[in-house]
Each structure stands twice: as structure tokens, then as C-alpha cells.
Scaffold this motif. Structure first.
Motif, PDB file in Angstrom:
ATOM      1  N   VAL A  62     103.344  -8.802  73.777  1.00 39.90           N
ATOM      2  CA  VAL A  62     103.132  -9.192  72.379  1.00 39.90           C
ATOM      3  C   VAL A  62     104.456  -9.226  71.623  1.00 39.90           C
ATOM      4  O   VAL A  62     104.747 -10.151  70.857  1.00 39.90           O
ATOM      5  N   LYS A  63     105.282  -8.211  71.836  1.00 42.72           N
ATOM      6  CA  LYS A  63     106.563  -8.119  71.133  1.00 42.72           C
ATOM      7  C   LYS A  63     107.503  -9.254  71.525  1.00 42.72           C
ATOM      8  O   LYS A  63     108.178  -9.851  70.677  1.00 42.72           O
ATOM      9  N   ASN A  64     107.569  -9.555  72.816  1.00 43.19           N
ATOM     10  CA  ASN A  64     108.493 -10.571  73.307  1.00 43.19           C
ATOM     11  C   ASN A  64     108.167 -11.971  72.804  1.00 43.19           C
ATOM     12  O   ASN A  64     109.038 -12.847  72.789  1.00 43.19           O
ATOM     13  N   TYR A  65     106.893 -12.186  72.426  1.00 48.07           N
ATOM     14  CA  TYR A  65     106.492 -13.526  71.995  1.00 48.07           C
ATOM     15  C   TYR A  65     106.291 -13.612  70.483  1.00 48.07           C
ATOM     16  O   TYR A  65     105.562 -14.468  70.006  1.00 48.07           O
ATOM     17  N   LYS A  66     106.935 -12.715  69.756  1.00 41.58           N
ATOM     18  CA  LYS A  66     106.853 -12.766  68.307  1.00 41.58           C
ATOM     19  C   LYS A  66     107.458 -14.087  67.820  1.00 41.58           C
ATOM     20  O   LYS A  66     108.576 -14.458  68.194  1.00 41.58           O
ATOM     21  N   GLY A  67     106.719 -14.809  66.970  1.00 37.46           N
ATOM     22  CA  GLY A  67     107.166 -16.117  66.503  1.00 37.46           C
ATOM     23  C   GLY A  67     106.642 -17.254  67.367  1.00 37.46           C
ATOM     24  O   GLY A  67     106.720 -18.414  66.982  1.00 37.46           O
ATOM     25  N   LYS A  68     106.146 -16.937  68.534  1.00 38.01           N
ATOM     26  CA  LYS A  68     105.558 -17.949  69.435  1.00 38.01           C
ATOM     27  C   LYS A  68     104.138 -17.506  69.795  1.00 38.01           C
ATOM     28  O   LYS A  68     103.742 -17.514  70.955  1.00 38.01           O
ATOM     29  N   GLU A  69     103.406 -17.121  68.736  1.00 34.19           N
ATOM     30  CA  GLU A  69     102.121 -16.455  68.959  1.00 34.19           C
ATOM     31  C   GLU A  69     101.094 -17.330  69.677  1.00 34.19           C
ATOM     32  O   GLU A  69     100.236 -16.810  70.388  1.00 34.19           O
ATOM     33  N   LYS A  70     101.183 -18.662  69.477  1.00 34.10           N
ATOM     34  CA  LYS A  70     100.206 -19.526  70.156  1.00 34.10           C
ATOM     35  C   LYS A  70     100.318 -19.383  71.669  1.00 34.10           C
ATOM     36  O   LYS A  70      99.319 -19.481  72.385  1.00 34.10           O
ATOM     37  N   LEU A  71     101.533 -19.157  72.151  1.00 32.86           N
ATOM     38  CA  LEU A  71     101.726 -18.990  73.591  1.00 32.86           C
ATOM     39  C   LEU A  71     101.098 -17.702  74.102  1.00 32.86           C
ATOM     40  O   LEU A  71     100.822 -17.579  75.293  1.00 32.86           O
TER      41      LEU A  71
END
Length: 501
Positions: free
Chosen positions: A112-121
């Protein structure tokens, strides 16, 4: 007595009660249904057309209460559930040790943290992770801890609580629906029919890929719609309340190197299980690599003796071997993580206790077969099926089997209990219609899986909705189209599987 006293609401009986009532009902049937038997060949296969009526064998109260005991231990006519029950308990212990390291929870938090800003992914990625858990070990109750982590994140980036619940519940649910190697579904059903859990794995992989794709696309499209226009949300009336209730806090968890190794060992355990269960040499006579390697190891002067001369090659494993595997991996993970010896034992026992109920329900369900076999009515029911199903095409039989298991899944929400209770009948009926037994297993898994996405008898469904503050009727409205699509696609895949084998 006050007239305003509220009537007690009807509550569905537990799986244990339902199974015991079925045992009682079957025992009553043994007094009225004609007893019969089939002739079998040297391999133990039923010979079609050899049915004959024999003397009645009515089952009494003693037989009813002895049935679960015999179901665990086994009889001459019914294999015991002890192997699969012990395996379930050991897997519970294994999961208990893994969970004590915090590796699973921290791993999800890190994604979850690593994809902050790319939440749709996050939607396809997280759904794939949960689907893997569902298809490998029936991940369901284990997901409850993730809702508190994922709901705040999804709400904060403009999605709603339905998206958050769907990522976890539908993700793991479609994985369980496919159950490529799920020991609590595929394993129990295969053991009941006496076939390898590796048989039919190709079709279950197809189910996994197709159902994951359908569910992910469904959730993704809804999430984008809600993010673009929050008023399109089916829970928009709770928008402001959810923004306050699930105010997201920063996720600071970092996966340590030791936890990363634990996750590698966790995945390795299931990989070895898959390699061990798939009958490689049966699929292709030239695929004998594991057997050759095993013979070579056994032939080494010292190493062969240390390993043990009875070591079984991958591809020839069954419940005894995979039970040993998870027992061993629990010890390895505990020692590697430097968990104190007493804590390894206690966490293993706690995990085993969590799945003790599942282990017992398998034995109780096996008691149904005990009563039917000792009452000598199993052959009679098979004979009726043989007469009525003999003219059905394999495609029609596979679809009708799927439909049959849908209401059965409401009565027995436990996938392992349902398999143990019914496979002894449905498997041979499939043989009469020239349908491979692994197709019957796939039909049962698909039906049980689709029901467990929406049934109010599931603690997972009701618990998840309660955490998110979603009404059951709203969940039904949200998933209605998806359930319809899954039903139609499942019938199509089962039809192809029945024809192509």
C-alpha cells in the motif's frame, strides 16, 4: 407476559448441526430406501449395469452417533478423514507461526505504501495477492485483519468502502472459487474420490485467471467511476461519515529482511506442495525428473541414509507428505525468525486450534457416507443416478452438477464439509455420464465459491460488511451483475472441461 416482547430472530444452524441432521435424515432413509450393491472390478471400480437389490440394513441411533467417529477413523467401506483432518490442523499451526512474525500484515502494508499516488494500480495488485491466498490455502477468515488497513487508504484516495471490501473479499473469494490447490476444497474433495489433487489443475488454473480478470475489471471500473464522481457510489449517503470514520493515517510499517525471508519460505511451502501433488509422470511419461533425483539422493551412501530411505519423490505426494511439509516449514520459519521454542509451540497450537473446527467438520461430514454405505443405500442412489443421467451429455451433467451445488452451499457453508459430505456420491455419478471426476470437483468449487461471496451464513462476508458499515442488501445490489457473469462463464468453462477432459 408482555405483548411487546420481541420474537427471537431465526438464525441459521451451524455446519455441525446441519451435517448431523443430514446424518439423521440419511439414517431414516435406510429404513425405506431399498438396499443394493454393485459388482466391482479388480481395481475397485463400479461395473455399470451390475446393480442388484439386497437385504435391508436400517441404521439406528447407535449408528447415527457412531457415524462421526467412524468418519474420522474409517471403515471397510468408507475411508477415514483422519489424514485430511490432521493436515488441516497442521496447516493451521503453520499459519499461526507465520502470522506471529507479522510478515503477512507488514507485506500488505508495504505494498500500500509503495503505491501511494498510484492507487488504481493497487486494485489489481492487491486482488491478485488475496486471490493467490484464496486459491492456495483457502484464505478467508485470515483476511479480516486487512480491512482496517485497506479501507482508510481506499477512502482517502477517493474510492468508497465498497471498493475496499471488494479488493479483499472478492479478491480472496474468486481465488477460493478456483481453488487450484486449496487443501480445504480441492484436497478434501480429491481425497474423498481417491484421486490426486493435481488432476484437473489446468482447468482450475483457467478458472483462476478468468475469474480474477472478471472480478478485477468489475471492481476497477466501479472504482474509477466513484473516484470521478462520488455521487455514483452506492454508499454515497455515508460519504462524509466514512471520511471521518476512516481517516487515514500514515503507514510506517517497513518489512524487515527477516520478514522478507519468511514470505519467501511461506511461498516456497506452497510451491513445494504444488510440485509434490501434481502427478508429473502421469501427465507425461518423460517427466520423471523428480523421481530420478529422488532415486539418486536415496542412492548416496551417507546422504541417502540421513534423509531417510522412505522419502517420496515430488509428484507422488499425498496428504501424509504435505502434512509433513507444513509441519517442517513451521519449524524452519520459527527457528529462522528466532522465535523462542515455547512461543513456536504456543503459536502453532493457537493456529491449530483456529482450524480444529474445520478438521472436525470433515469427520462429521464423512459420517454421512458412513451411514449411507453401512445402510447399503449408496449403490441404490447411484443406480437411480445411472438410470436418469445415462442419457445426459457430459456438458449438461457438469452444468447440472454446478447448479446442484449452489443450494447445497447455502446449507453447508464449509467448503471442506460440503466436499466430504457429497463427493462420495457425485463423483461416481459423473463417471456414469462420462464426466471426469476432477470436473465434478471443479463444479463443486465454483458453486461453493460463488455462494460464499454473498451468503449471510458466512462470517467472513458479514464480518467484512460490518467493519465497513455496509448493509448486506447494498452488497447484493453491488455484486448482482458480477454474480450473474461469474455464473454464466462458469457454466461455459465447465462445459468445455467436461468435453475435453
Amino acid at each position: 407476559m408482555e405483548t411487546s416482547q420481541k420474537k427471537k430472530r431465526f438464525s441459521m444452524p451451524s455446519s455441525y448441526t446441519v451435517l448431523f441432521l443430514i446424518i439423521l435424515a440419511i439414517a431414516i432413509l435406510t429404513w425405506f430406501v431399498p438396499a443394493g450393491e454393485y459388482q466391482v472390478d479388480e481395481a475397485g471400480n463400479i461395473l455399470s449395469g451390475s446393480y442388484q437389490v439386497i437385504e435391508q440394513h436400517p441404521q439406528g441411533l447407535w449408528d447415527v452417533f457412531m457415524a462421526p467417529v467412524k468418519g474420522m477413523i474409517g471403515t471397510e467401506t468408507t475411508p477415514g478423514a483422519i489424514e485430511v483432518s490432521l493436515f488441516i490442523i497442521v496447516v493451521g499451526g503453520f499459519l499461526g507461526v507465520v502470522n506471529s512474525t507479522g510478515a503477512l500484515d507488514t507485506g500488505i502494508a508495504q505494498v500500500v505504501k509503495n503505491y501511494k499516488g498510484k492507487e488504481k494500480l493497487l486494485i489489481p495488485i492487491l486482488m491478485f495477492i488475496f486471490a493467490l491466498g484464496g486459491t492456495t490455502y483457502g484464505m478467508a477468515e485470515e483476511t479480516m485483519a486487512f480491512y482496517a488497513l485497506i479501507i482508510p487508504v481506499m477512502v482517502a484516495v477517493g474510492f468508497d468502502t465498497l471498493v475496499a471490501v471488494s479488493v479483499v473479499l472478492l479478491g480472496s473469494g474468486v481465488g477460493v472459487l478456483a481453488s487450484t490447490v486449496n487443501p480445504f476444497a480441492t484436497g478434501v474433495a480429491s481425497q474423498a474420490l481417491g484421486i490426486s489433487p493435481g488432476e484437473g489443475i489446468l482447468w482450475r488454473l483457467i478458472f483462476f485467471v478468468v475469474m480474477y480478470g472478471i472480478a478485477t475489471l468489475f471492481v476497477y471500473r466501479y472504482a474509477v467511476k466513484v473516484q470521478n464522481d462520488p455521487t455514483k457510489s452506492l454508499v454515497y449517503k455515508d460519504y462524509e461519515k466514512n471520511q471521518k470514520k476512516f481517516a487515514v493515517s500514515s503507514i510506517k510499517e517497513e518489512m524487515t529482511k527477516k520478514q522478507k525471508v519468511v514470505m519467501v519460505l511461506f511461498g516456497l511451502a506452497f510451491l513445494i506442495m504444488v510440485l509434490g501433488l501434481v502427478p508429473w509422470s502421469t501427465l507425461n511419461e518423460n517427466w520423471t525428473f523428480f523421481e530420478t533425483m529422488n532415486d539418486w539422493l536415496m542412492g548416496l551412501p551417507i546422504i541417502g541414509t540421513v534423509l531417510g530411505q522412505q522419502m517420496v519423490a515430488l509428484g507422488n505426494w499425498y496428504f501424509m507428505e504435505i502434512t509433513m511439509l507444513f509441519f517442517l516449514m513451521a519449524i524452519i520459519i520459527g527457528l529462522y525468525y528466532r522465535i523462542p521454542e515455547g512461543e513456536i509451540v504456543s503459536t502453532f497450537m493457537e493456529g491449530a486450534r483456529d482450524l480444529l473446527g474445520v478438521a472436525l467438520v470433515v469427520a462429521l461430514a464423512r459420517g454421512i457416507q458412513v451411514v449411507m454405505n453401512e445402510g447399503m443405500i449408496t449403490a441404490t442412489i447411484l443406480h437411480l443416478g445411472e438410470e436418469n443421467l445415462s442419457n445426459l451429455s457430459p456438458v449438461l451433467f457438469s452444468i447440472l452438477t454446478y447448479i446442484f451445488y449452489i443450494p447445497m452451499s447455502f446449507l453447508i457453508p464449509s467448503t471442506s464439509g460440503l466436499a466430504a459430505a457429497t463427493m462420495g456420491i457425485m463423483g461416481p455419478l459423473g463417471s456414469f455420464a462420462d464426466v471426469p471426476q476432477h470436473v465434478v470437483i471443479t463444479a463443486y468449487q465454483a458453486a461453493s465459491g460463488i455462494i460464499n461471496l454473498i451468503t449471510p451464513t458466512s462470517g467472513v462476508v458479514m464480518g467484512a460488511l460490518a467493519i465497513a458499515g455496509i448493509e448486506l442488501t447494498t452488497w447484493w445490489k453491488f455484486t448482482a451483475k458480477l454474480i450473474g457473469i461469474i455464473f454464466i462463464v462458469s457454466c461455459i468453462i465447465l462445459g468445455f472441461a467436461a468435453v475435453l477432459g
